[in-house]
Design a protein around this motif. Sequence first.
Motif, PDB file in Angstrom:
ATOM      1  N   LEU A  93      -3.180   9.345  -2.444  1.00  0.00           N
ATOM      2  CA  LEU A  93      -3.112  10.726  -1.403  1.00  0.00           C
ATOM      3  C   LEU A  93      -3.464  11.654  -2.654  1.00  0.00           C
ATOM      4  CD1 LEU A  93       0.185  10.233   0.655  1.00  0.00           C
ATOM      5  CD2 LEU A  93      -2.498   9.831   1.380  1.00  0.00           C
ATOM      6  N   GLN A  94      -2.889  12.040  -3.478  1.00  0.00           N
ATOM      7  CA  GLN A  94      -3.074  12.933  -4.594  1.00  0.00           C
ATOM      8  C   GLN A  94      -4.570  13.053  -4.858  1.00  0.00           C
ATOM      9  OE1 GLN A  94      -0.731  12.331  -7.920  1.00  0.00           O
ATOM     10  NE2 GLN A  94      -0.589  14.614  -8.512  1.00  0.00           N
ATOM     11  N   SER A  95      -5.073  11.976  -5.210  1.00  0.00           N
ATOM     12  CA  SER A  95      -6.533  12.036  -5.735  1.00  0.00           C
ATOM     13  C   SER A  95      -7.457  12.405  -4.491  1.00  0.00           C
ATOM     14  CB  SER A  95      -6.940  10.442  -6.005  1.00  0.00           C
ATOM     15  OG  SER A  95      -7.120   9.591  -5.130  1.00  0.00           O
ATOM     16  N   GLN A  96      -7.112  12.508  -3.395  1.00  0.00           N
ATOM     17  CA  GLN A  96      -8.101  12.714  -2.410  1.00  0.00           C
ATOM     18  C   GLN A  96      -7.443  14.418  -1.796  1.00  0.00           C
ATOM     19  OE1 GLN A  96     -10.756  11.001  -1.459  1.00  0.00           O
ATOM     20  NE2 GLN A  96     -10.144  10.270  -3.273  1.00  0.00           N
ATOM     21  N   LYS A  97      -6.923  14.866  -2.713  1.00  0.00           N
ATOM     22  CA  LYS A  97      -6.354  16.238  -2.506  1.00  0.00           C
ATOM     23  C   LYS A  97      -5.544  16.461  -1.161  1.00  0.00           C
ATOM     24  CE  LYS A  97      -9.110  17.580  -5.863  1.00  0.00           C
ATOM     25  NZ  LYS A  97      -9.178  16.589  -6.962  1.00  0.00           N
ATOM     26  N   PHE A  98      -4.855  15.449  -0.747  1.00  0.00           N
ATOM     27  CA  PHE A  98      -4.197  15.371   0.197  1.00  0.00           C
ATOM     28  C   PHE A  98      -2.955  16.805   0.003  1.00  0.00           C
ATOM     29  CE2 PHE A  98       0.116  14.495   2.497  1.00  0.00           C
ATOM     30  CZ  PHE A  98      -0.439  14.468   3.770  1.00  0.00           C
ATOM     31  N   GLN A  99      -2.486  17.513   0.750  1.00  0.00           N
ATOM     32  CA  GLN A  99      -1.553  18.673   0.740  1.00  0.00           C
ATOM     33  C   GLN A  99      -0.484  18.509   1.728  1.00  0.00           C
ATOM     34  OE1 GLN A  99      -3.036  22.687   0.625  1.00  0.00           O
ATOM     35  NE2 GLN A  99      -5.010  21.960  -0.573  1.00  0.00           N
ATOM     36  N   ILE A 100       0.887  18.537   1.172  1.00  0.00           N
ATOM     37  CA  ILE A 100       1.691  18.634   2.058  1.00  0.00           C
ATOM     38  C   ILE A 100       1.806  19.483   3.240  1.00  0.00           C
ATOM     39  CG2 ILE A 100       4.294  19.041   2.430  1.00  0.00           C
ATOM     40  CD1 ILE A 100       4.598  18.167  -0.470  1.00  0.00           C
ATOM     41  N   GLY A 101       1.681  18.816   4.724  1.00  0.00           N
ATOM     42  CA  GLY A 101       1.544  19.567   5.934  1.00  0.00           C
ATOM     43  C   GLY A 101       0.249  19.121   6.506  1.00  0.00           C
ATOM     44  N   ASP A 102      -0.757  18.305   5.780  1.00  0.00           N
ATOM     45  CA  ASP A 102      -1.788  17.548   6.230  1.00  0.00           C
ATOM     46  C   ASP A 102      -1.208  16.381   7.120  1.00  0.00           C
ATOM     47  OD1 ASP A 102      -3.320  19.477   5.047  1.00  0.00           O
ATOM     48  OD2 ASP A 102      -4.141  18.082   3.606  1.00  0.00           O
ATOM     49  N   TYR A 103      -1.936  15.607   7.914  1.00  0.00           N
ATOM     50  CA  TYR A 103      -1.671  14.711   8.794  1.00  0.00           C
ATOM     51  C   TYR A 103      -2.658  13.535   8.066  1.00  0.00           C
ATOM     52  CZ  TYR A 103       0.108  17.843  12.133  1.00  0.00           C
ATOM     53  OH  TYR A 103       0.763  18.800  12.772  1.00  0.00           O
ATOM     54  N   LEU A 104      -2.329  12.244   8.270  1.00  0.00           N
ATOM     55  CA  LEU A 104      -3.151  11.010   7.985  1.00  0.00           C
ATOM     56  C   LEU A 104      -3.516  10.457   9.251  1.00  0.00           C
ATOM     57  CD1 LEU A 104      -4.092   9.898   5.350  1.00  0.00           C
ATOM     58  CD2 LEU A 104      -2.350   8.458   5.369  1.00  0.00           C
ATOM     59  N   ASP A 105      -4.657  10.441   9.556  1.00  0.00           N
ATOM     60  CA  ASP A 105      -5.190   9.598  10.928  1.00  0.00           C
ATOM     61  C   ASP A 105      -5.834   8.448  10.532  1.00  0.00           C
ATOM     62  OD1 ASP A 105      -5.833  10.222  13.820  1.00  0.00           O
ATOM     63  OD2 ASP A 105      -7.475   9.522  13.043  1.00  0.00           O
ATOM     64  N   ILE A 106      -5.378   7.281  10.883  1.00  0.00           N
ATOM     65  CA  ILE A 106      -5.816   5.917  10.353  1.00  0.00           C
ATOM     66  C   ILE A 106      -6.528   5.083  11.827  1.00  0.00           C
ATOM     67  CG2 ILE A 106      -5.195   3.760   9.412  1.00  0.00           C
ATOM     68  CD1 ILE A 106      -2.863   5.397   8.101  1.00  0.00           C
ATOM     69  N   ALA A 107      -7.601   4.825  11.627  1.00  0.00           N
ATOM     70  CA  ALA A 107      -8.307   4.161  12.891  1.00  0.00           C
ATOM     71  C   ALA A 107      -8.326   2.584  12.287  1.00  0.00           C
ATOM     72  CB  ALA A 107      -9.780   4.391  12.747  1.00  0.00           C
ATOM     73  N   ILE A 108      -7.413   1.970  13.055  1.00  0.00           N
ATOM     74  CA  ILE A 108      -7.357   0.374  12.772  1.00  0.00           C
ATOM     75  C   ILE A 108      -8.450  -0.417  13.740  1.00  0.00           C
ATOM     76  CG2 ILE A 108      -5.717  -1.599  12.892  1.00  0.00           C
ATOM     77  CD1 ILE A 108      -3.527   0.463  12.796  1.00  0.00           C
ATOM     78  N   THR A 109      -9.184  -1.194  13.246  1.00  0.00           N
ATOM     79  CA  THR A 109      -9.927  -2.009  13.934  1.00  0.00           C
ATOM     80  C   THR A 109      -9.700  -3.324  13.729  1.00  0.00           C
ATOM     81  OG1 THR A 109     -11.816  -0.561  13.353  1.00  0.00           O
ATOM     82  CG2 THR A 109     -12.619  -2.482  14.397  1.00  0.00           C
ATOM     83  N   PRO A 110      -9.488  -4.277  14.881  1.00  0.00           N
ATOM     84  CA  PRO A 110      -9.031  -5.485  14.864  1.00  0.00           C
ATOM     85  C   PRO A 110     -10.329  -6.353  14.163  1.00  0.00           C
ATOM     86  CG  PRO A 110      -8.622  -4.897  17.180  1.00  0.00           C
ATOM     87  CD  PRO A 110      -9.515  -3.615  16.206  1.00  0.00           C
ATOM     88  N   PRO A 111     -10.051  -7.491  13.830  1.00  0.00           N
ATOM     89  CA  PRO A 111     -11.144  -8.345  13.008  1.00  0.00           C
ATOM     90  C   PRO A 111     -12.161  -8.734  13.807  1.00  0.00           C
ATOM     91  CG  PRO A 111      -9.001  -9.633  13.265  1.00  0.00           C
ATOM     92  CD  PRO A 111      -8.746  -8.122  13.663  1.00  0.00           C
ATOM     93  N   ASN A 112     -11.891  -9.009  15.331  1.00  0.00           N
ATOM     94  CA  ASN A 112     -13.196  -9.316  16.082  1.00  0.00           C
ATOM     95  C   ASN A 112     -13.942  -8.323  16.419  1.00  0.00           C
ATOM     96  OD1 ASN A 112     -11.272  -8.023  17.471  1.00  0.00           O
ATOM     97  ND2 ASN A 112     -11.300  -9.546  19.287  1.00  0.00           N
TER      98      ASN A 112
END
Length: 153
Positions: A122-141
């Motif tokens: 997170l630190q290497s990507q300039k994430f700052q406290i207060g930001d959100y993380l959005d994760i798009a999960i794609t099933p294998p198929n």
Amino acid sequence: MAVESRVTQEEIKKEPEKSIDGEKTCRLLLRVFTTNNGRHHRMDEFSRGNVPSSELQIYTWMDATLKELTSLLKEVYPEARKKGTHFNFAIVFMDLKRPGYRVKEIGSTMSGRKGTDDSMTLQSQKFQIGDYLDIAITPPNRAPPPSGRMRPY
């Protein structure tokens, strides 16, 4: 739901950035929002004090890796454990120049495969406290074809 982060030595990338001492540094509350359709949330879902309903709260440090966060997600979402499930990470942050939120894609991981983004922090990507993380999960198929950056274990 809250999940605690655990970092193993092999997951920590040897980077020139300063390592965080977990004994002396307080953990941060990481607010994570997930989808299982392969697309990130729309930015209007974060408007006017609202957030998407798929919130997961993770207590971790700034040197948490994408692979570590993937492992935590797989503990919460057993269906994401299937080999070939794709996780695309993005930071959602408040735009200081114009009203509203912006999104910055930062990397991806895949269940059952090693990839170049696994040790990204997170630190290497300039994430700052207060930001959100959005994760798009794609099933294998429905996962996008491997980009060549992933390799089998």
